[in-house]
Scaffold this motif. Structure first.
Motif, PDB file in Angstrom:
ATOM      1  N   PHE A 277       5.348   3.338  -1.092  1.00 24.90           N
ATOM      2  CA  PHE A 277       4.015   4.317  -0.971  1.00 24.90           C
ATOM      3  C   PHE A 277       3.640   5.173  -0.326  1.00 24.90           C
ATOM      4  CE2 PHE A 277       4.957  -1.131  -1.469  1.00 24.90           C
ATOM      5  CZ  PHE A 277       4.645  -0.720  -3.276  1.00 24.90           C
ATOM      6  N   CYS A 278       4.447   5.355   1.332  1.00 24.50           N
ATOM      7  CA  CYS A 278       3.772   6.073   1.725  1.00 24.50           C
ATOM      8  C   CYS A 278       4.375   7.402   1.538  1.00 24.50           C
ATOM      9  CB  CYS A 278       3.383   5.532   2.947  1.00 24.50           C
ATOM     10  SG  CYS A 278       2.560   3.680   3.124  1.00 24.50           S
ATOM     11  N   ASN A 279       4.122   8.464   2.104  1.00 23.98           N
ATOM     12  CA  ASN A 279       4.360   9.796   2.384  1.00 23.98           C
ATOM     13  C   ASN A 279       4.868   9.929   4.273  1.00 23.98           C
ATOM     14  OD1 ASN A 279       5.362  12.029   3.483  1.00 23.98           O
ATOM     15  ND2 ASN A 279       3.787  13.178   2.787  1.00 23.98           N
ATOM     16  N   VAL A 280       6.670   9.297   4.243  1.00 25.04           N
ATOM     17  CA  VAL A 280       7.398   9.314   5.480  1.00 25.04           C
ATOM     18  C   VAL A 280       7.510  10.341   6.286  1.00 25.04           C
ATOM     19  CG1 VAL A 280       8.506   7.042   5.418  1.00 25.04           C
ATOM     20  CG2 VAL A 280       9.776   9.428   4.988  1.00 25.04           C
ATOM     21  N   LYS A 281       6.883  11.086   5.487  1.00 23.56           N
ATOM     22  CA  LYS A 281       6.655  13.060   6.519  1.00 23.56           C
ATOM     23  C   LYS A 281       5.228  13.430   6.911  1.00 23.56           C
ATOM     24  CE  LYS A 281      11.167  14.667   4.259  1.00 23.56           C
ATOM     25  NZ  LYS A 281      11.838  16.266   3.048  1.00 23.56           N
ATOM     26  N   ASN A 282       4.720  12.823   6.377  1.00 29.35           N
ATOM     27  CA  ASN A 282       3.425  12.924   7.180  1.00 29.35           C
ATOM     28  C   ASN A 282       2.619  11.464   7.424  1.00 29.35           C
ATOM     29  OD1 ASN A 282       0.521  13.590   7.292  1.00 29.35           O
ATOM     30  ND2 ASN A 282       0.553  13.910   5.413  1.00 29.35           N
ATOM     31  N   LEU A 283       2.399  10.975   8.430  1.00 33.37           N
ATOM     32  CA  LEU A 283       2.370  10.173   9.326  1.00 33.37           C
ATOM     33  C   LEU A 283       0.337   9.776   9.007  1.00 33.37           C
ATOM     34  CD1 LEU A 283       4.704   9.508  12.111  1.00 33.37           C
ATOM     35  CD2 LEU A 283       5.002   8.638  10.053  1.00 33.37           C
ATOM     36  N   THR A 284      -0.022  10.400   9.056  1.00 37.92           N
ATOM     37  CA  THR A 284      -1.408  10.827   8.543  1.00 37.92           C
ATOM     38  C   THR A 284      -2.083  10.584   7.317  1.00 37.92           C
ATOM     39  OG1 THR A 284      -1.456  13.107   8.348  1.00 37.92           O
ATOM     40  CG2 THR A 284      -2.044  12.687  10.625  1.00 37.92           C
ATOM     41  N   TYR A 285      -0.840  10.327   6.589  1.00 38.60           N
ATOM     42  CA  TYR A 285      -1.834  10.344   4.965  1.00 38.60           C
ATOM     43  C   TYR A 285      -1.434   8.812   4.860  1.00 38.60           C
ATOM     44  CZ  TYR A 285      -0.304   9.117  -0.142  1.00 38.60           C
ATOM     45  OH  TYR A 285      -0.490   8.793  -1.312  1.00 38.60           O
ATOM     46  N   ILE A 286      -2.674   8.999   3.808  1.00 39.96           N
ATOM     47  CA  ILE A 286      -3.352   7.412   3.831  1.00 39.96           C
ATOM     48  C   ILE A 286      -3.627   7.421   2.122  1.00 39.96           C
ATOM     49  CG2 ILE A 286      -5.170   5.526   4.061  1.00 39.96           C
ATOM     50  CD1 ILE A 286      -6.071   6.767   6.593  1.00 39.96           C
ATOM     51  N   ARG A 287      -3.201   6.252   1.690  1.00 41.34           N
ATOM     52  CA  ARG A 287      -3.405   5.818  -0.068  1.00 41.34           C
ATOM     53  C   ARG A 287      -4.709   4.620   0.031  1.00 41.34           C
ATOM     54  NH1 ARG A 287       2.177   6.240  -3.738  1.00 41.34           N
ATOM     55  NH2 ARG A 287       0.477   6.107  -5.617  1.00 41.34           N
ATOM     56  N   LYS A 288      -6.053   5.989  -0.299  1.00 38.65           N
ATOM     57  CA  LYS A 288      -7.141   4.800  -0.081  1.00 38.65           C
ATOM     58  C   LYS A 288      -7.039   4.188  -1.584  1.00 38.65           C
ATOM     59  CE  LYS A 288      -9.377   8.002   2.709  1.00 38.65           C
ATOM     60  NZ  LYS A 288     -10.764   8.757   2.385  1.00 38.65           N
ATOM     61  N   ALA A 289      -7.155   4.168  -2.221  1.00 39.44           N
ATOM     62  CA  ALA A 289      -6.505   3.715  -3.921  1.00 39.44           C
ATOM     63  C   ALA A 289      -6.363   2.376  -3.879  1.00 39.44           C
ATOM     64  CB  ALA A 289      -6.695   4.372  -4.790  1.00 39.44           C
ATOM     65  N   LEU A 290      -4.835   2.604  -3.359  1.00 36.54           N
ATOM     66  CA  LEU A 290      -3.767   1.396  -3.738  1.00 36.54           C
ATOM     67  C   LEU A 290      -4.718  -0.197  -2.599  1.00 36.54           C
ATOM     68  CD1 LEU A 290      -1.722   0.592  -5.657  1.00 36.54           C
ATOM     69  CD2 LEU A 290       0.376   1.216  -4.383  1.00 36.54           C
ATOM     70  N   GLU A 291      -5.057  -0.524  -3.240  1.00 38.27           N
ATOM     71  CA  GLU A 291      -5.383  -1.649  -2.443  1.00 38.27           C
ATOM     72  C   GLU A 291      -4.796  -3.449  -3.396  1.00 38.27           C
ATOM     73  OE1 GLU A 291      -9.933  -1.767  -2.853  1.00 38.27           O
ATOM     74  OE2 GLU A 291      -9.843  -0.448  -1.340  1.00 38.27           O
ATOM     75  N   ASP A 292      -4.511  -3.156  -4.370  1.00 40.33           N
ATOM     76  CA  ASP A 292      -3.669  -4.217  -5.084  1.00 40.33           C
ATOM     77  C   ASP A 292      -2.632  -4.201  -5.304  1.00 40.33           C
ATOM     78  OD1 ASP A 292      -2.938  -6.355  -6.162  1.00 40.33           O
ATOM     79  OD2 ASP A 292      -5.334  -6.291  -7.804  1.00 40.33           O
ATOM     80  N   ILE A 293      -1.858  -5.004  -4.468  1.00 40.70           N
ATOM     81  CA  ILE A 293      -0.047  -4.754  -5.175  1.00 40.70           C
ATOM     82  C   ILE A 293       0.022  -6.271  -4.479  1.00 40.70           C
ATOM     83  CG2 ILE A 293       2.332  -4.298  -4.111  1.00 40.70           C
ATOM     84  CD1 ILE A 293       1.003  -2.349  -2.395  1.00 40.70           C
ATOM     85  N   ARG A 294       0.666  -6.913  -5.260  1.00 40.99           N
ATOM     86  CA  ARG A 294       1.352  -7.861  -6.146  1.00 40.99           C
ATOM     87  C   ARG A 294       3.638  -7.293  -6.577  1.00 40.99           C
ATOM     88  NH1 ARG A 294      -1.382 -12.611  -7.806  1.00 40.99           N
ATOM     89  NH2 ARG A 294      -0.240 -13.171  -7.835  1.00 40.99           N
ATOM     90  N   LEU A 295       3.690  -8.597  -5.880  1.00 39.16           N
ATOM     91  CA  LEU A 295       5.034  -8.519  -5.367  1.00 39.16           C
ATOM     92  C   LEU A 295       5.719 -10.476  -4.898  1.00 39.16           C
ATOM     93  CD1 LEU A 295       6.194  -5.540  -3.507  1.00 39.16           C
ATOM     94  CD2 LEU A 295       6.910  -5.570  -5.455  1.00 39.16           C
ATOM     95  N   ASP A 296       5.233 -10.987  -5.346  1.00 36.80           N
ATOM     96  CA  ASP A 296       5.314 -12.290  -5.152  1.00 36.80           C
ATOM     97  C   ASP A 296       6.421 -13.028  -5.442  1.00 36.80           C
ATOM     98  OD1 ASP A 296       2.754 -11.887  -5.899  1.00 36.80           O
ATOM     99  OD2 ASP A 296       2.326 -14.209  -6.923  1.00 36.80           O
ATOM    100  N   GLY A 297       7.183 -13.998  -5.427  1.00 36.85           N
ATOM    101  CA  GLY A 297       8.498 -14.560  -7.073  1.00 36.85           C
ATOM    102  C   GLY A 297       9.287 -13.255  -6.949  1.00 36.85           C
TER     103      GLY A 297
END
Length: 321
Positions: A277-297
């Motif tokens: 989900f993130c950019n490990v080379k840019n620690l200031t990067y913020i992914r604002k749009a992705l607010e709903d992630i379901r990984l249960d189950g």
């Protein structure tokens, strides 16, 4: 004596013959038939007759006789036309139901030679074919923009089922028996925005158009090779991706930047990379749009990869142990 009797009989016969009326032909012609218009004025001039001496003419019209009006017999051709007219059902306005005033107003015909918009329901540019026990996609009108064919028995989507439908924006085939989709079934639809294929038997996802904003392929049989590599990479406007209740073993990467919801619950995902989900080379990067992630189950422990969520506004839902 006999002579006298014969003489008397002869006189009686002679007297009867003399007194009998004369048989003459009756002439109904009027003397005025040959009169001119000027003579008619003088013949029927009632201006100079005193009121006390006026008389009423009584005349008898020429008898027409008891004549039977005869109708000429029908010719064979006329008889056939009359019989055909009587045998052809007509509507109230006189039109024939076999020949509609506007051909094609009910859309193209299905394989059973039945108009699609009589089998289904067509409202403006939307076609509803829900719960009609269909086993194939019916031919759709050219201007179809929204197509619903849920709760049917469709098993396969062919390459020409949606061909030339350039205005098609949404396809919903929820709860069918789809197990096979042609590789070009959706790829050439230039305006397709929403694709719903949930509750089917799909094992392999075909190439999809990059115009999609909503994809729901939940509750199918997508496995390890069910989704191509970078299948969603160029879908810049994709906001919702629902892949729950399949047999996926990994999260399909890369994910579009504008994605808002990602549902992957009840799969077989075992691990997650830190750059999922993130950019490990840019620690200031913020992914604002992705607010709903379901990984249960899934058999995955989210606590093992804490660096994978530092750019997200919310933590994913799933197992932490």
């Amino acid at each position: 004596m006999k002579t006298l009797a014969r003489l008397v009989l002869g006189l009686v016969i002679l007297d009867a013959a003399v007194t009998a009326p004369t048989l003459e032909s009756i002439n109904y012609d009027s003397e005025t038939y040959d009169a001119t218009l000027e003579d008619l004025d003088n013949l029927y001039n009632y201006e100079n007759i005193p009121m006390g001496q006026a008389e009423i003419e009584i005349a008898t019209a020429i008898p027409s006789g008891n004549r039977e009006l005869l109708t000429p017999p029908l010719q064979p051709k006329d008889a056939e036309e009359e019989e055909e007219e009587e045998s052809t059902p007509r509507l109230i306005d006189g039109s024939s139901p076999q020949e509609p005033e506007f051909p094609g107003v009910l859309g193209p015909h299905t394989n059973e030679d039945f108009p699609t918009c009589l089998l289904c329901t067509c409202i403006s540019t939307t076609v509803y074919c829900d719960d009609h026990e269909l086993d194939a996609i019916p031919p759709l009108p050219k201007n179809t923009a929204y197509f619903y064919s849920r709760f049917n028995r469709i098993k396969k989507i062919n390459r020409n089922d949606f061909a030339s439908l350039n205005d098609l924006r949404k396809i919903d085939l929820t709860s069918n028996l789809i197990s096979e989709i042609d590789e070009d079934a959706f790829r050439k639809l230039p305006r397709l925005r929403e694709l719903v294929l949930r509750d089917n038997k799909i094992r392999q996802l075909p190439e999809l158009p990059t115009t999609l904003t909503f994809i729901d392929i939940s509750n199918n049989r997508l496995g390890r090779k069910g989704i191509k590599q970078e299948a969603f990479k160029d879908m810049y406007d994709l906001h919702h991706l629902y892949l729950s209740d399949n047999n996926l073993e990994h999260i399909p990467l890369p994910l579009p930047e504008n994605l808002r919801a990602l549902h992957l619950q009840n799969n077989n995902i075992l691990e997650m990379r830190e750059d999922t989900f993130c950019n490990v080379k840019n620690l200031t990067y913020i992914r604002k749009a992705l607010e709903d992630i379901r990984l249960d189950g899934n058999p995955i422990n989210l606590s093992k990869t804490p660096q994978a969520y530092i750019c997200l506004p919310r933590l994913p839902i799933g197992n932490l142990v």
